[in-house]
Design a protein around this motif. Structure first.
Motif, PDB file in Angstrom:
ATOM      1  N   CYS A 199    -110.316 -62.911   7.323  1.00 32.94           N
ATOM      2  CA  CYS A 199    -109.690 -62.197   5.874  1.00 32.94           C
ATOM      3  C   CYS A 199    -109.426 -63.306   5.003  1.00 32.94           C
ATOM      4  CB  CYS A 199    -108.468 -61.398   6.174  1.00 32.94           C
ATOM      5  SG  CYS A 199    -107.298 -62.430   7.289  1.00 32.94           S
ATOM      6  N   GLY A 200    -108.873 -62.560   3.992  1.00 32.56           N
ATOM      7  CA  GLY A 200    -108.476 -63.817   2.942  1.00 32.56           C
ATOM      8  C   GLY A 200    -109.672 -64.661   2.343  1.00 32.56           C
ATOM      9  N   ALA A 201    -109.548 -65.827   1.993  1.00 29.27           N
ATOM     10  CA  ALA A 201    -110.709 -66.783   1.548  1.00 29.27           C
ATOM     11  C   ALA A 201    -111.236 -67.025   2.772  1.00 29.27           C
ATOM     12  CB  ALA A 201    -109.980 -67.968   1.003  1.00 29.27           C
ATOM     13  N   SER A 238    -116.539 -73.276   0.014  1.00 27.02           N
ATOM     14  CA  SER A 238    -116.472 -71.645   0.000  1.00 27.02           C
ATOM     15  C   SER A 238    -115.068 -71.221  -0.684  1.00 27.02           C
ATOM     16  CB  SER A 238    -116.678 -71.008   1.049  1.00 27.02           C
ATOM     17  OG  SER A 238    -117.966 -71.501   1.727  1.00 27.02           O
ATOM     18  N   LEU A 239    -114.230 -72.317  -1.170  1.00 27.20           N
ATOM     19  CA  LEU A 239    -112.991 -71.973  -1.895  1.00 27.20           C
ATOM     20  C   LEU A 239    -113.216 -72.090  -3.342  1.00 27.20           C
ATOM     21  CD1 LEU A 239    -110.875 -73.952   0.629  1.00 27.20           C
ATOM     22  CD2 LEU A 239    -110.970 -71.543   0.472  1.00 27.20           C
ATOM     23  N   SER A 240    -112.623 -71.033  -4.103  1.00 31.32           N
ATOM     24  CA  SER A 240    -112.632 -71.062  -5.528  1.00 31.32           C
ATOM     25  C   SER A 240    -111.684 -72.064  -5.932  1.00 31.32           C
ATOM     26  CB  SER A 240    -112.220 -69.669  -6.178  1.00 31.32           C
ATOM     27  OG  SER A 240    -110.845 -69.557  -5.797  1.00 31.32           O
ATOM     28  N   GLY A 241    -111.792 -72.412  -7.127  1.00 31.27           N
ATOM     29  CA  GLY A 241    -110.799 -73.324  -7.531  1.00 31.27           C
ATOM     30  C   GLY A 241    -109.215 -73.064  -7.490  1.00 31.27           C
ATOM     31  N   PHE A 294    -103.930 -73.383  -4.692  1.00 27.19           N
ATOM     32  CA  PHE A 294    -102.767 -72.949  -3.817  1.00 27.19           C
ATOM     33  C   PHE A 294    -102.787 -73.500  -2.439  1.00 27.19           C
ATOM     34  CE2 PHE A 294    -102.835 -69.561  -7.347  1.00 27.19           C
ATOM     35  CZ  PHE A 294    -101.644 -69.962  -7.789  1.00 27.19           C
ATOM     36  N   LEU A 295    -103.814 -73.698  -1.727  1.00 30.45           N
ATOM     37  CA  LEU A 295    -103.969 -74.046  -0.306  1.00 30.45           C
ATOM     38  C   LEU A 295    -103.614 -75.733  -0.522  1.00 30.45           C
ATOM     39  CD1 LEU A 295    -107.026 -72.323   0.818  1.00 30.45           C
ATOM     40  CD2 LEU A 295    -104.786 -72.186   1.829  1.00 30.45           C
ATOM     41  N   SER A 296    -103.924 -76.408  -1.290  1.00 29.70           N
ATOM     42  CA  SER A 296    -103.558 -77.673  -1.612  1.00 29.70           C
ATOM     43  C   SER A 296    -102.194 -77.823  -1.683  1.00 29.70           C
ATOM     44  CB  SER A 296    -104.177 -78.324  -2.836  1.00 29.70           C
ATOM     45  OG  SER A 296    -103.485 -79.548  -2.884  1.00 29.70           O
ATOM     46  N   PRO A 333    -101.410 -65.885 -10.683  1.00 31.32           N
ATOM     47  CA  PRO A 333    -102.855 -66.332 -10.442  1.00 31.32           C
ATOM     48  C   PRO A 333    -103.047 -66.181  -8.906  1.00 31.32           C
ATOM     49  CG  PRO A 333    -102.128 -68.027 -11.902  1.00 31.32           C
ATOM     50  CD  PRO A 333    -100.827 -66.826 -11.563  1.00 31.32           C
ATOM     51  N   TRP A 334    -102.018 -66.376  -8.200  1.00 36.65           N
ATOM     52  CA  TRP A 334    -101.996 -66.434  -6.774  1.00 36.65           C
ATOM     53  C   TRP A 334    -102.609 -65.019  -6.249  1.00 36.65           C
ATOM     54  CZ3 TRP A 334     -98.726 -63.793  -2.875  1.00 36.65           C
ATOM     55  CH2 TRP A 334     -98.984 -64.405  -1.616  1.00 36.65           C
ATOM     56  N   TYR A 335    -101.876 -64.079  -6.875  1.00 33.73           N
ATOM     57  CA  TYR A 335    -102.255 -62.833  -6.452  1.00 33.73           C
ATOM     58  C   TYR A 335    -103.815 -62.536  -6.712  1.00 33.73           C
ATOM     59  CZ  TYR A 335     -97.255 -61.815  -5.754  1.00 33.73           C
ATOM     60  OH  TYR A 335     -96.152 -61.699  -5.344  1.00 33.73           O
ATOM     61  N   SER A 336    -104.496 -63.101  -7.675  1.00 35.51           N
ATOM     62  CA  SER A 336    -105.709 -62.709  -7.778  1.00 35.51           C
ATOM     63  C   SER A 336    -106.587 -63.550  -7.106  1.00 35.51           C
ATOM     64  CB  SER A 336    -106.107 -63.186  -9.202  1.00 35.51           C
ATOM     65  OG  SER A 336    -105.301 -63.396 -10.214  1.00 35.51           O
ATOM     66  N   ALA A 337    -106.213 -64.747  -6.668  1.00 38.74           N
ATOM     67  CA  ALA A 337    -106.670 -65.703  -5.695  1.00 38.74           C
ATOM     68  C   ALA A 337    -106.873 -65.131  -4.235  1.00 38.74           C
ATOM     69  CB  ALA A 337    -106.157 -67.045  -5.734  1.00 38.74           C
ATOM     70  N   PHE A 338    -106.087 -64.485  -3.813  1.00 41.74           N
ATOM     71  CA  PHE A 338    -105.713 -64.133  -2.213  1.00 41.74           C
ATOM     72  C   PHE A 338    -105.475 -62.609  -2.230  1.00 41.74           C
ATOM     73  CE2 PHE A 338    -104.778 -68.653  -2.514  1.00 41.74           C
ATOM     74  CZ  PHE A 338    -105.545 -69.120  -1.475  1.00 41.74           C
ATOM     75  N   SER A 339    -105.358 -61.908  -3.225  1.00 44.87           N
ATOM     76  CA  SER A 339    -105.486 -60.598  -3.010  1.00 44.87           C
ATOM     77  C   SER A 339    -104.518 -59.962  -2.124  1.00 44.87           C
ATOM     78  CB  SER A 339    -106.814 -60.039  -2.719  1.00 44.87           C
ATOM     79  OG  SER A 339    -107.774 -60.351  -3.467  1.00 44.87           O
ATOM     80  N   PRO A 340    -103.206 -60.407  -2.011  1.00 40.57           N
ATOM     81  CA  PRO A 340    -102.098 -59.729  -1.287  1.00 40.57           C
ATOM     82  C   PRO A 340    -101.910 -58.118  -1.765  1.00 40.57           C
ATOM     83  CG  PRO A 340    -101.130 -61.143  -2.862  1.00 40.57           C
ATOM     84  CD  PRO A 340    -102.732 -61.364  -2.847  1.00 40.57           C
TER      85      PRO A 340
END
Ligand SMILES: [Zn+2]
Length: 695
Positions: free
Chosen positions: A25-27, A623-626, A631-633, A671-678
């Motif tokens: 799930c997630g990224a 395989s991770l978007s910018g 956010f993971l960094s 932008p975190w909501y778009s990046a990880f779709s919580p």
């Protein structure tokens, strides 16, 4: 750092084993090419736990496997990114110091560094001398026979070991601490600030909190003092220890709370020299200030005004014999790390095992490096940057800071709630921010510091006195905004609110905070968010109190400040809900400034990263978007394990939230909501209206 520093507790690191991860799930990250977070250049995919929904627990999604596989080294209270970087830096520093001990030329700063270190390392010589190096101090204390002599001894114990604004260092084990800094009312001059002190335990809660846990710590403290007294052959050890704890409890009752200490408006209290006699009778203040080297000062800033009142009343009420026990305890406790093994072990057992939960004493060379950094930090730092911080990295970091400032400037333009006149003042303040990158322009001159080979106790005492006199010498001089409050080899970052300045030491400008060998977006998510954090401090609830010159003068309109406070109240509630233990929650009010800075810093860094792309998308990597890398960094920068005692202490005394919740700052950014779709219902999910956006 600091009130405004990034970390308060000394951070240190870890290596992780490789593991296959299943993408559910997630990224959908690929396996990372290397398993070690401290050497990999990219997101540490193997350190993630992708079985956890990012919307439920982003910190563990980003760090779950790392957390499961990492152990805190036995000689540490915490372990995480900051600790790893500090460990690497300390190893490098140790090599430089050891090299200086062997090869440095006579009379050079490097020679002093080498001698300081090798003297600390010579445990056989230290053992042979026993308590003798401390005898002159203990004899002087034993000879005290009246309140004038007592006042002189108390005054003579003052050092420059506190810093109310830059280092969140609000108290000292000495009876008071001195901080020489820009006056907050008249920023053209330096003032002498007096901060509370006198406690051998971390703060007043340790004396006054009625919980069984704290009662147990108090009992262990009394045992510890009795042990020190026995080792030093102090008469009536057990009774003396009891008296000292009772006196400290009395002092603790007069102390300001941690929250009040962080409130500049409650703390900027100018007292004339005569005020001490009137408001705080009982102590011979003339003898006190003369011995402190402050006899010529006509005014002081008394940060916690109840403290001198309480101490002076205690001088009047408590027998001199008890004060002599107390002063002896302070002196032995302070010197213990440089005394024979029995003292070192007792000191470790209380200060590290009981107060922080650390099981094992650090190796001697590590303690020697720390002590040398304490004594001659700038000389060590100079060696460090010459070898490990090339000019190109300094320039690259300075460029990043400029981009963050530009992003913040744009953000100010776009703020709808802020009145134009406030905006104008904010922009003016931003324009004159004094940025220090890597190391200071001028180095400390150590020629007046004498380092004596074979005198470990004396070296530590002389170094602290040298640092104190160097601070006192600033009084009457022009304020120097280029002054640093840190050494370059410290893994931390600082905002100096009254100086309208920031320091980013070289040691934090390295991987995984700042890494030229990975996608730049990750720098924005890590060191970029830290730089943004420090910028925000110049404009937050306390930054709003200081104008561009550093004068304590609120430059916001009333409406703007009300709006800011309303946003703040929502953030207080958000952090109050975090509970590291069932019986202990994060204090949202105590940590507010830092939490605002975390939210704002991340938002500014995100903007700066987007601006740097000129409308393009960052390349997909692993395989991770910018945005996912960004956010993971950020969340991986906050990975940290901490022992229970240390975490509890931190929640009670530190203005920063525990690292886990700092990592969860992401939930406030759209932008975190778009990046990880919580999804609504996920534990970290906030409806758009509940996301806090201060800037
Ligand atoms: Zn901060």
């Amino acid at each position: 750092m600091a009130r405004t520093r990034l970390y308060k507790t000394d951070p240190r690191v870890l290596a992780i084993a490789a593991a296959l991860v299943t993408v559910t799930c997630g990224a959908k990250p690929e396996r990372a090419t290397t398993a070690n977070a401290s050497t990999s250049h990219g997101v540490d995919v193997e350190g993630m736990d992708i079985h956890i929904k990012p919307g439920d627990d982003f910190y563990r999604y980003a760090n779950g496997t790392w957390l499961a596989r990492s152990e805190i080294p036995a000689d540490r209270a915490t372990w995480g990114t900051g600790a790893m970087v500090a460990e690497l830096t300390n190893k490098r520093v140790a090599e430089l110091i050891q090299n200086a001990a062997e090869h440095a030329a006579a009379g050079s700063d490097a020679r002093k560094v080498g001698d300081f270190y090798s003297t600390y390392m010579d445990d056989a010589a230290i053992e042979a001398k026993g308590i003798a190096p401390l005898a002159p101090t203990l004899d002087r204390i034993a000879a005290i026979s009246d309140t004038t002599a007592l006042g002189r001894e108390l005054g003579g114990s003052l050092r420059a070991d506190v810093d109310a604004l830059n280092n969140t260092n609000f108290e000292t084990p000495n009876i008071f601490g001195v901080w020489i800094a820009q006056d907050l009312t008249d920023p053209a001059k330096y003032s002498a600030f007096l901060l509370q002190g006198g406690l051998g335990m971390p703060n007043r809660e340790y004396y006054l909190d009625a919980s069984p846990r704290m009662a147990e710590i108090r009992a262990k403290y009394e045992t510890y003092l009795a042990t020190l007294f026995k080792l030093a052959k102090h008469p009536g050890a057990a009774d003396a220890a009891k008296r000292v704890v009772a006196l400290e409890e009395r002092i603790a009752k007069s102390h300001g709370s941690r929250e009040d200490s962080a409130d500049v408006l409650k703390s900027n209290n100018h007292w004339s020299r005569a005020d001490f006699d009137h408001r705080a009778p009982g102590l011979d203040w003339t003898a006190f200030f003369d011995a402190a080297g402050l006899g010529g000062q006509s005014t002081f800033v008394v940060w916690q005004p109840t403290a001198p009142v309480g101490v002076a009343a205690a001088v009047k009420a408590v027998p001199i014999a008890t004060w002599k026990d107390y002063l002896a305890a302070r002196a032995i406790d302070r010197a213990a790390p440089t005394l024979p093994k029995a003292f070192v072990d007792a000191h470790f057992d209380f200060h590290s095992r009981t107060l922080a939960g650390t099981p094992a004493l650090r190796e001697r060379w590590k303690r020697a490096v720390d002590a040398t950094n304490d004594g001659l930090g700038n000389a060590v730092g100079r060696m460090y940057i010459e070898k490990y911080f090339p000019p190109a990295e300094k320039e690259r970091a300075a460029t990043l800071v400029r981009r963050l400032i530009a992003a913040f400037d744009r953000r100010l333009d776009g703020l709808e709630w802020m009145k134009p006149e406030t905006k104008q003042k904010a922009k003016a303040k931003l324009a004159v921010l004094k940025i220090g990158v890597g190391y200071p322009d001028a180095w400390i001159d150590y020629s007046a510091l004498s380092v004596v080979k074979g005198d470990a106790v004396g070296n530590a005492e002389r170094a602290a006195l040298f640092a104190y006199r160097r601070q006192l010498a600033k009084l009457g001089k022009r304020v120097d905004r280029g002054e640093w409050v840190s050494d370059p080899q410290v893994v931390d970052a600082y905002n100096l609110p009254a100086m309208n300045a920031m320091n980013f030491p070289a040691a934090i400008l390295q991987p995984p905070y700042f890494d030229r060998d990975r996608p730049e977006v990750m720098d924005y998510g890590a060191i970029g968010a830290i730089i943004g954090h420090e910028i925000s401090h110049s404009f937050d609830d306390q930054g709003a109190l200081f104008d561009a010159d550093g004068k304590l003068s609120n430059w916001w309109t009333k409406e703007d400040f009300e709006h800011f406070k309303e946003q703040s109240a929502r953030l207080v509630a958000q952090y109050n809900a975090y509970k590291p233990f069932p019986d202990l929650a994060v204090n949202g009010k105590l940590t507010l400034s830092e939490n605002i800075a975390d939210v704002a810093g991340l938002a500014i860094a995100y903007d700066a990263y987007r601006l740097s792309l000129n409308g393009r998308e960052a390349p997909t990597v692993q395989s991770l978007s910018g945005d996912q890398q960004f956010f993971l960094s950020f969340a991986q920068m906050w990975r940290s394990k901490i022992r229970e005692a240390a975490l509890r202490r931190r929640v009670l005394t530190d203005g920063h939230s525990p690292p886990e919740y700092r990592g969860d700052t992401v939930r406030n950014l759209n932008p975190w909501y778009s990046a990880f779709s919580p999804q609504p219902g996920d534990k970290l999910f906030l409806a758009a209206a509940d996301r806090v956006s201060v800037w």
